[in-house]
Design an enzyme around this catalytic site. Structure first.
Site, short mmCIF file in Angstrom:
data_model
loop_
_atom_site.label_atom_id
_atom_site.label_comp_id
_atom_site.label_asym_id
_atom_site.label_seq_id
_atom_site.Cartn_x
_atom_site.Cartn_y
_atom_site.Cartn_z
N SER A 1 -33.63 -59.79 39.55
CA SER A 1 -32.23 -60.00 39.92
C SER A 1 -32.07 -61.40 40.48
CB SER A 1 -31.82 -58.98 40.98
OG SER A 1 -30.79 -59.52 41.78
N SER B 1 -18.12 -50.22 43.51
CA SER B 1 -19.11 -49.50 42.70
C SER B 1 -20.01 -50.41 41.88
CB SER B 1 -18.43 -48.50 41.77
OG SER B 1 -17.93 -47.47 42.53
N SER B 2 -20.60 -51.39 42.55
CA SER B 2 -21.57 -52.22 41.85
C SER B 2 -22.75 -51.37 41.39
CB SER B 2 -22.05 -53.36 42.75
OG SER B 2 -22.59 -52.84 43.94
N ASP C 1 -17.03 -42.87 39.81
CA ASP C 1 -17.42 -44.28 39.64
C ASP C 1 -18.11 -44.49 38.29
OD1 ASP C 1 -16.58 -44.19 42.24
OD2 ASP C 1 -18.57 -44.45 43.12
C1 GLA Z 1 -17.37 -42.86 46.47
C2 GLA Z 1 -18.07 -41.88 45.54
C3 GLA Z 1 -17.09 -41.31 44.51
C4 GLA Z 1 -15.85 -40.75 45.19
C5 GLA Z 1 -15.27 -41.76 46.19
C6 GLA Z 1 -14.13 -41.21 47.01
O1 GLA Z 1 -16.94 -43.99 45.75
O2 GLA Z 1 -19.13 -42.53 44.86
O3 GLA Z 1 -17.73 -40.33 43.74
O4 GLA Z 1 -16.12 -39.53 45.82
O5 GLA Z 1 -16.27 -42.23 47.09
O6 GLA Z 1 -13.04 -40.93 46.21
#
Ligand code: GLA
Length: 361
Positions: free
Chosen positions: A61, A116-117, A162
């Site tokens: 990385s 959500s990386s 995500d």
């Molecule tokens: C995080 C989790 C998801 C979801 C959100 C809240 O991002 O990874 O799955 O539960 O929180 O909506």
């Protein structure tokens, strides 16, 4: 810094990428078998991949300037390598032969802002493996495997939102997801709008423990209401009979699902903004996953010109806020909101969307 050229000794066999996600409505509904409406981020993660030609896996990385090496039957140490290893092992568990690989991961997604990386890393890794090895797992299946990698190898007890968003969403549409059936479809953003995302600058330290606590509360509420999941609550008023705080938690989930279902039918930009504001109030007061900084950032966004609604996005306890804004006004509104937010107590937020010019590659 190692470049792909030096890492692979030439060009890699395949390249793949995947975006992060910003959720617009439907927070903390996925693990209640409910509904949500995320979009993909303009930022994403690139995975370059070749067969390693020796008996070891090798990951690199440039963002961390970190190499991970482990034997064919060994394990990656905890860290970014765990997500990749999880994807590899779970593809093997599907009966697909995976040789030792060289993997180069590069991202322009902010890590720790709640975009959500990790899902982007998992989905990009799985896409690269699919391109290299030619197996036929579809995009929903990839999302399911990515989620299992996160739970079993990175030990994060997440829902499916995500990974579904990273695997199936795009930037200009929302992805309606039914977390129970995994039915999904693209829904256009309200006409003549654009999105703003600002990182609050507050790390999500409490997020993991509180997330698990909320999940347990929802399970308890379902048990008491005699339903499989809060998604199955037929009469929204029935949650009022629960003891506190289960009542408030269940109320949030039930109302949030209704907001998503209304928005997914196509509502005006103004109505969509109202639904986002209502979602934030519910996350703050009933679900109790906001913090003063996220509330202040949403207030600053709502006060900015052209903004129709704003809410925290992701699990809460830090991370980012998202706002819906009239088209063409996002840049200015984001700058105005950030200036107001940053003026207080040394707060240091930053604009993630619209992507600042200096970050565009
Ligand atoms: C995080 C989790 C998801 C979801 C959100 C809240 O991002 O990874 O799955 O539960 O929180 O909506």
């Amino acid at each position: 810094m190692v470049t792909p050229d030096t890492f692979f000794g030439g060009a890699p066999e395949v390249n793949a990428s995947a975006p992060g996600r910003v959720n617009l409505l439907g927070e903390h509904t996925d693990y209640n078998d409910g509904f949500m409406l995320p979009v993909a981020t303009p930022q994403g993660t690139l995975v370059a991949m070749s067969r390693s030609g020796d008996d070891h896996f090798h990951f690199y990385s440039p963002n961390l300037d970190q190499t991970v090496t482990f034997a064919r039957d060994g394990n990656a140490p905890q860290g970014y390598g765990s997500y990749i290893e999880g994807c590899i092992r779970l593809v093997q568990a599907e009966g697909i032969e995976v040789p030792p690989l060289r993997i180069y991961v590069d991202t322009n997604l902010p890590v720790g802002s709640g975009l959500s990386s990790s899902a982007a890393l998992e989905v990009a890794t799985l896409r690269a493996m699919r391109a290299l090895l030619g197996f036929e797992l579809d995009d929903v299946r990839l999302a399911q495997i990515a989620r299992r990698a996160e739970i079993e190898y990175a030990h994060v007890n997440c829902g499916i939102m995500d990974q579904m968003a990273s695997s199936l969403a795009d930037e200009s549409n929302m992805l309606f997801i039914d977390a129970r059936t995994l039915e999904h479809r693209l829904v256009p953003l309200p006409a003549d709008t654009e999105l703003i995302v600002i990182d609050s600058g507050v790390a999500r330290t409490l997020a993991a423990s509180k997330y698990n606590e909320r999940r347990a509360e929802c399970e308890e509420a379902s048990r008491k209401l005699g339903v499989d999941a809060l998604r199955d609550v037929a009469d929204p008023d029935s949650v009022e009979s629960l003891p506190s705080p289960l009542r408030e938690r269940a109320r949030h989930v039930v109302q949030e699902n209704l907001r998503v279902l209304e928005a997914a039918q196509g509502v005006s930009a103004e109505r969509f903004g109202e639904l986002m504001n209502a979602s934030h109030v519910s996350l703050r007061d009933d679900y109790e996953v906001s913090i003063p900084e996220l509330d202040a950032l949403c207030d600053a966004l709502r006060a900015a010109p052209g903004v129709l609604g704003a809410r925290l996005t992701g699990a809460g306890f830090g991370g980012a806020c998202v706002a819906l804004c009239r088209k063409g006004q996002g840049q200015e509104a984001a700058a105005t909101a950030l200036a107001a937010y940053n003026n207080v107590n040394g707060r240091q937020g930053r604009i993630l969307v619209p992507v600042p010019t200096e970050q565009k590659g």
